[in-house]
Write an enzyme that holds these catalytic residues in place. Structure first.
Site, PDB file in Angstrom:
ATOM      1  N   ASP A  43     -71.942  -4.523  55.774  1.00  0.00           N
ATOM      2  CA  ASP A  43     -73.240  -3.955  56.151  1.00  0.00           C
ATOM      3  C   ASP A  43     -74.322  -4.839  55.525  1.00  0.00           C
ATOM      4  OD1 ASP A  43     -75.160  -1.970  57.047  1.00  0.00           O
ATOM      5  OD2 ASP A  43     -75.298  -1.289  54.974  1.00  0.00           O
ATOM      6  N   SER A  44     -75.555  -4.588  55.928  1.00  0.00           N
ATOM      7  CA  SER A  44     -76.666  -5.320  55.305  1.00  0.00           C
ATOM      8  C   SER A  44     -76.837  -4.898  53.843  1.00  0.00           C
ATOM      9  CB  SER A  44     -77.958  -5.034  56.061  1.00  0.00           C
ATOM     10  OG  SER A  44     -78.256  -3.658  55.964  1.00  0.00           O
ATOM     11  N   CYS A  48     -72.586  -1.270  60.440  1.00  0.00           N
ATOM     12  CA  CYS A  48     -74.043  -1.417  60.528  1.00  0.00           C
ATOM     13  C   CYS A  48     -74.422  -1.435  62.004  1.00  0.00           C
ATOM     14  CB  CYS A  48     -74.447  -2.714  59.852  1.00  0.00           C
ATOM     15  SG  CYS A  48     -76.193  -3.120  60.063  1.00  0.00           S
ATOM     16  N   GLU A  95     -82.304   1.718  50.256  1.00  0.00           N
ATOM     17  CA  GLU A  95     -81.742   0.567  49.539  1.00  0.00           C
ATOM     18  C   GLU A  95     -82.390   0.439  48.151  1.00  0.00           C
ATOM     19  OE1 GLU A  95     -78.918  -2.523  49.707  1.00  0.00           O
ATOM     20  OE2 GLU A  95     -79.233  -1.123  51.341  1.00  0.00           O
ATOM     21  N   CYS A 143     -78.248   4.481  61.909  1.00  0.00           N
ATOM     22  CA  CYS A 143     -78.256   3.490  60.820  1.00  0.00           C
ATOM     23  C   CYS A 143     -77.326   4.069  59.763  1.00  0.00           C
ATOM     24  CB  CYS A 143     -79.665   3.308  60.258  1.00  0.00           C
ATOM     25  SG  CYS A 143     -79.714   2.359  58.719  1.00  0.00           S
ATOM     26  N   HIS A 181     -77.188   3.735  56.738  1.00  0.00           N
ATOM     27  CA  HIS A 181     -77.835   4.166  55.491  1.00  0.00           C
ATOM     28  C   HIS A 181     -78.235   5.650  55.550  1.00  0.00           C
ATOM     29  CE1 HIS A 181     -78.265  -0.140  54.669  1.00  0.00           C
ATOM     30  NE2 HIS A 181     -78.737   0.137  53.481  1.00  0.00           N
TER      31      HIS A 181
END
Ligand code: DGL
Length: 268
Positions: A15-16, A78, A157, A188, A190
């Protein structure tokens, strides 16, 4: 070309940043005996503000790394990378590659009772229309609202509660959901990290891709006969981050509720 015993090779998840951990957590429930390598590119996060070429370049470098570690399967945990680079990644490598968008779409279509689905996602993902296109390809009668949430991924994040603006920002994005909408997709990876806050402002079905993606991984490994059968030992898990190791450790320990986490630095 895989080395060692194929079934003991790791599953690569990336993932990012920390978002893919929400998928990884489910993988550990459904496939607890597998070995895993997780890569979070926190240094280059958020991907959601980047160009297609940028996202492709960064993600192909990560997959090159995972393939160099002999991963037997790649999970793109992601949505933004799936929207930008899934086809390129699938074409380039000779191992199964699965992604999260299709799994959310299928789940949302089975949840909605009144054919209204909203998608909250990064600006990049929304700009590609990937969710709307996939949903309409299956059911053209669905009312779809796609909401770009520019600040959510960076706030998560950075530490969700560390900004005073986290709740106002969330409320503003969720206020765009039409009143009659009964299902939202967390587009997403996240966003499941803040699901308890999302539930305060949306009371319908909330879809995240983790469970279905993990089931898909199980099914492919099972069919290909490469499930790890060494089920008398616990998983070997390697974490890599391109960002700050201590910050990554703190998030990982919180999300996975364990303190036995070893993280290495990765330079892309
Ligand atoms: N977890 C990523 C996703 O699912 C976040 C992308 C980003 O870095 O903006 O889209």
């Amino acid at each position: 070309m895989l080395f060692c015993n194929e079934s003991e090779n790791s599953i690569g998840i990336f993932d990012s940043g920390i978002g893919g951990m929400t998928v990884f957590k489910e993988m550990l429930k459904i496939l607890p005996y597998e070995n895993y390598i997780y890569v979070g590119d926190s240094k280059n996060s958020p991907y959601g503000d980047r160009t297609t070429d940028d996202i492709k370049n960064l993600s192909l470098k990560i997959v090159d790394f995972l393939v160099s570690k002999n991963c037997k399967m790649i999970i793109i945990a992601c949505n933004t990378i799936a929207a930008a680079a899934f086809e390129d990644i699938k074409l380039k490598y000779d191992i199964p590659v699965i992604e999260v968008v299709s799994n959310s779409v299928n789940t949302a279509l089975s949840c909605t009772k009144n054919n209204t689905i909203s998608v909250v996602a990064t600006p990049f993902t929304v700009s590609t229309n990937i969710f709307a296109n996939k949903i309409r390809a299956i059911n053209a009668n669905i009312d779809i609202k796609q909401i770009p949430c520019k600040n959510l991924c960076p706030m998560i994040e950075e530490g969700w509660r560390s900004s005073e603006k986290h709740i106002p920002a969330l409320k503003e994005y969720l206020s765009e959901i039409p009143n009659n909408c009964d299902t939202i997709i967390l587009g997403c990876t996240h966003y499941p990290i803040i699901i308890e806050d999302i539930k305060k402002y949306f009371s319908g079905f909330i879809v995240d891709s983790a469970v279905e993606t993990s089931k898909e991984a199980f099914s492919i490994l099972n069919k290909s006969n490469i499930l790890n059968s060494k089920n008398n030992t616990s998983s070997n898990i390697e974490f890599y981050t391109t960002g700050d190791i201590n910050k990554f450790r703190q998030f990982t320990e919180n999300i996975l509720s364990t303190e036995r986490i070893f993280i290495k630095k990765l330079s892309l």
